[in-house]
Design a protein around this motif. Sequence first.
Motif, PDB file in Angstrom:
ATOM      1  N   ARG A 305      57.652  55.129  37.053  1.00 48.01           N
ATOM      2  CA  ARG A 305      56.692  55.665  37.707  1.00 48.01           C
ATOM      3  C   ARG A 305      57.137  56.861  38.538  1.00 48.01           C
ATOM      4  O   ARG A 305      56.406  57.806  38.848  1.00 48.01           O
ATOM      5  CB  ARG A 305      56.143  54.537  38.894  1.00 48.01           C
ATOM      6  N   GLU A 340      49.951  47.918  48.281  1.00 42.52           N
ATOM      7  CA  GLU A 340      51.088  47.457  47.099  1.00 42.52           C
ATOM      8  C   GLU A 340      52.217  48.487  47.332  1.00 42.52           C
ATOM      9  O   GLU A 340      53.284  48.137  46.680  1.00 42.52           O
ATOM     10  CB  GLU A 340      50.583  47.190  46.152  1.00 42.52           C
ATOM     11  N   PRO A 396      39.894  49.351  35.485  1.00 39.58           N
ATOM     12  CA  PRO A 396      40.923  50.321  35.769  1.00 39.58           C
ATOM     13  C   PRO A 396      41.960  50.448  34.851  1.00 39.58           C
ATOM     14  O   PRO A 396      42.137  49.386  33.943  1.00 39.58           O
ATOM     15  CB  PRO A 396      41.430  49.373  37.059  1.00 39.58           C
ATOM     16  N   PRO A 398      46.044  51.878  34.794  1.00 45.61           N
ATOM     17  CA  PRO A 398      47.101  52.414  35.785  1.00 45.61           C
ATOM     18  C   PRO A 398      47.332  53.899  35.578  1.00 45.61           C
ATOM     19  O   PRO A 398      47.418  54.500  34.272  1.00 45.61           O
ATOM     20  CB  PRO A 398      48.166  51.493  35.771  1.00 45.61           C
ATOM     21  N   GLY A 399      47.685  54.528  36.709  1.00 45.81           N
ATOM     22  CA  GLY A 399      48.229  56.082  36.657  1.00 45.81           C
ATOM     23  C   GLY A 399      49.303  56.044  35.607  1.00 45.81           C
ATOM     24  O   GLY A 399      49.123  56.976  34.840  1.00 45.81           O
ATOM     25  N   ARG A 405      53.378  49.418  30.010  1.00 47.46           N
ATOM     26  CA  ARG A 405      52.907  48.367  29.242  1.00 47.46           C
ATOM     27  C   ARG A 405      53.755  48.376  27.698  1.00 47.46           C
ATOM     28  O   ARG A 405      53.750  47.508  27.211  1.00 47.46           O
ATOM     29  CB  ARG A 405      51.312  48.441  28.778  1.00 47.46           C
ATOM     30  N   GLN A 440      39.650  43.179  33.871  1.00 47.81           N
ATOM     31  CA  GLN A 440      40.724  44.096  33.223  1.00 47.81           C
ATOM     32  C   GLN A 440      41.415  43.423  31.987  1.00 47.81           C
ATOM     33  O   GLN A 440      41.901  42.137  32.093  1.00 47.81           O
ATOM     34  CB  GLN A 440      41.919  44.603  34.159  1.00 47.81           C
ATOM     35  N   LYS A 511      47.527  35.666  39.444  1.00 45.04           N
ATOM     36  CA  LYS A 511      48.147  36.651  40.579  1.00 45.04           C
ATOM     37  C   LYS A 511      47.652  35.951  41.778  1.00 45.04           C
ATOM     38  O   LYS A 511      46.527  36.142  41.979  1.00 45.04           O
ATOM     39  CB  LYS A 511      47.590  38.165  40.344  1.00 45.04           C
ATOM     40  N   THR A 515      51.711  39.467  38.380  1.00 43.10           N
ATOM     41  CA  THR A 515      51.037  40.767  38.917  1.00 43.10           C
ATOM     42  C   THR A 515      49.625  40.975  37.611  1.00 43.10           C
ATOM     43  O   THR A 515      50.241  40.264  36.598  1.00 43.10           O
ATOM     44  CB  THR A 515      51.612  41.885  38.944  1.00 43.10           C
ATOM     45  N   VAL A 516      48.871  41.806  37.780  1.00 40.10           N
ATOM     46  CA  VAL A 516      47.989  42.023  36.692  1.00 40.10           C
ATOM     47  C   VAL A 516      48.962  42.648  35.510  1.00 40.10           C
ATOM     48  O   VAL A 516      48.999  42.494  34.368  1.00 40.10           O
ATOM     49  CB  VAL A 516      46.902  43.061  36.868  1.00 40.10           C
ATOM     50  N   GLU A 517      49.489  43.821  35.588  1.00 36.62           N
ATOM     51  CA  GLU A 517      50.380  44.243  34.739  1.00 36.62           C
ATOM     52  C   GLU A 517      51.797  43.801  34.686  1.00 36.62           C
ATOM     53  O   GLU A 517      52.247  43.008  35.805  1.00 36.62           O
ATOM     54  CB  GLU A 517      50.746  46.046  35.306  1.00 36.62           C
TER      55      GLU A 517
HETATM   56  P1  XMP Z   1      49.078  44.722  39.520  1.00 34.61           P
HETATM   57  O1  XMP Z   1      49.961  44.807  38.327  1.00 34.61           O
HETATM   58  O2  XMP Z   1      49.852  45.448  40.798  1.00 34.61           O
HETATM   59  O3  XMP Z   1      47.889  45.492  39.168  1.00 34.61           O
HETATM   60  O4  XMP Z   1      48.722  43.273  39.840  1.00 34.61           O
HETATM   61  C1  XMP Z   1      46.784  45.717  40.128  1.00 34.61           C
HETATM   62  C2  XMP Z   1      45.875  46.864  39.525  1.00 34.61           C
HETATM   63  O5  XMP Z   1      46.294  48.045  39.728  1.00 34.61           O
HETATM   64  C3  XMP Z   1      46.839  48.648  38.632  1.00 34.61           C
HETATM   65  N1  XMP Z   1      48.051  49.313  38.712  1.00 34.61           N
HETATM   66  C4  XMP Z   1      48.378  50.545  38.614  1.00 34.61           C
HETATM   67  N2  XMP Z   1      47.600  51.529  39.103  1.00 34.61           N
HETATM   68  N3  XMP Z   1      49.204  53.066  39.192  1.00 34.61           N
HETATM   69  C5  XMP Z   1      48.035  52.819  39.128  1.00 34.61           C
HETATM   70  O6  XMP Z   1      47.394  53.735  39.129  1.00 34.61           O
HETATM   71  C6  XMP Z   1      50.228  52.110  39.062  1.00 34.61           C
HETATM   72  O7  XMP Z   1      51.532  52.288  39.268  1.00 34.61           O
HETATM   73  C7  XMP Z   1      49.673  50.896  38.843  1.00 34.61           C
HETATM   74  N4  XMP Z   1      50.198  49.590  38.748  1.00 34.61           N
HETATM   75  C8  XMP Z   1      49.325  48.664  38.627  1.00 34.61           C
HETATM   76  C9  XMP Z   1      46.543  47.635  37.539  1.00 34.61           C
HETATM   77  O8  XMP Z   1      46.566  48.068  36.155  1.00 34.61           O
HETATM   78  C10 XMP Z   1      45.558  46.420  38.128  1.00 34.61           C
HETATM   79  O9  XMP Z   1      44.242  47.154  37.931  1.00 34.61           O
END
Ligand code: XMP
Length: 519
Positions: A305, A340, A396, A398-399, A405, A440, A511, A515-517
């Motif tokens: 990241r 987060e 969504p 992620p950025g 992934r 998602q 979650k 987490t989602v990812e």
């Molecule tokens: P998690 O994994 O935190 O994801 O449960 C919650 C939502 O956030 C997205 N996600 C991200 N989006 N940068 C982003 O822009 C990130 O680093 C990032 N990490 C998780 C994830 O896809 C889900 O929709």
Amino acid sequence: MSTPDQVGQTSGECIFVLDFGAQYLQLIIRKVQEQGVRAESRPADISVEELLPEKPSGLILSGGPASVYGEDAPTMDRRVLETGIPVLGICYGHQLMAHLLGGKVEPGERREYGFTEIEVVEPDLLLEGVNSPSQTWMSHGDRVEAVPPGFQVLATSGYTPVAVMGDSERKLFGVQFHPEVRHTICGPTVLRNFIRKACGCVSSWQPADFVEESVAEIRAQVGEGRVLCGLSGGVDSSVVAALLVQAIPEQVTCMFIDHGLMRKNEPEEVKEFFGELLGKRFVAVDASEAFLSKLEGVVDPEEKRRIIGETFIRTFEAEACKIGEFHYLAQGTIYPDVIESGGGQTAKIKSHHNVGGLPEDMDYELVEPLRRLFKDQVRELGRQLGLPVALTERQPFPGPGLAVRVIGGLTREKLAQVREADHIFREELARADLDQSISQFFAAIADIRSVGVMGDDRSYVHPIILRAVVTEDFMTADWARIPQEVLARVANRIVNEVKDINRVLYDITSKPPGTVEWE
Ligand code: XMP
């Protein structure tokens, strides 16, 4: 549309949410507003002298990570509980109220986490209309063992003798569960009972128009300055772009940077759509080589990241110089990203660099018009701005894209495999007409290898993980119950069509705790 913590047209009625460090502070505010009453946050230690002149209709004590016996546990002015203002304590707020008023709070022997059924003992005013048993969502270690004098136990759960308590005379109530979370079925009823019956609120409050307000805020922030907008093609940045085009059409340029980590066909789709929509205000840059060469072999997700955040900004700076001078960088940070990333207490949300791995020495001031909104509110805003449904309803992404992934060490080969598997998964869910009902879904590639056999050949390669979740706000989520035959079709296609994949796994974790990812 309701926006968190926003002062709209006043009816005079307002619920204050005292912030004990809750992850869900904005969600509480929003859920109160959905009941038609204005809500705002206040610091937990606000004094009676500061509070009374503001004449709140009621107080909610938020949850928080502390234990009432902890050394630095946040507390409150006890006299606030004697003012006659109705109070609802949630989780930590419930325990603190019990502790301050003479009840007994015990350190938990274990944590109670996730779905919990409560049994209503006494419907009273707070639990009127709540079924028994009723599903709630809890997350706590300590628990209230005995209620303070004057209180009654209103509900229990298997682990928690005092899941809900109340003193209807003094209008003081406490709930161990989180009524603001979707998984608490009776949450809206409990909040409505508190707001309408205990606090006596009668208003039907509507927040101010968000488009109008954001346009005004953007103009006030940037003045005559030029704004560069990072456009990924996702909902958030597209909505920011549309807001900017409305607010400052002559001062904005939207830049799409292809980091080589997008899903199959996505860069082409983004260029086509936004090229048409934005004309000369749209610039596309292919920086995939710069990103991939820096990411190859990187294992740690936070390092990925950081690299991506930094490379993004550096690419922006370099490319922006070619088209002129910019003072501001606009991006689609939304509320869940903020908390987060550790910006939990609203009062202390700061340091933009915490969000999205941005480096500290940026040359731009940030413009983040969505940082107080939840995802569904951003979609609603997109609809208000006239963006097409295909865009506002897009799931969504992620950025950092597919980089998070590819679990563990990133290679171009794994990137190609996950991209192809993800495409198959998306295709099959669309074919089964499930793509709109699942919030998602995506594929990830695991960092382990397993033995497989195909024909006469033994393989020893990586598995693909399928993840699909249903959620309202992405802060809690449940795994999607995809029909087995659809999963079977996806798995079959992946092992046959994606080179060197011999296994497909389906993730059935909610979650929290997952987490989602995966990274
Ligand atoms: P998690 O994994 O935190 O994801 O449960 C919650 C939502 O956030 C997205 N996600 C991200 N989006 N940068 C982003 O822009 C990130 O680093 C990032 N990490 C998780 C994830 O896809 C889900 O929709």
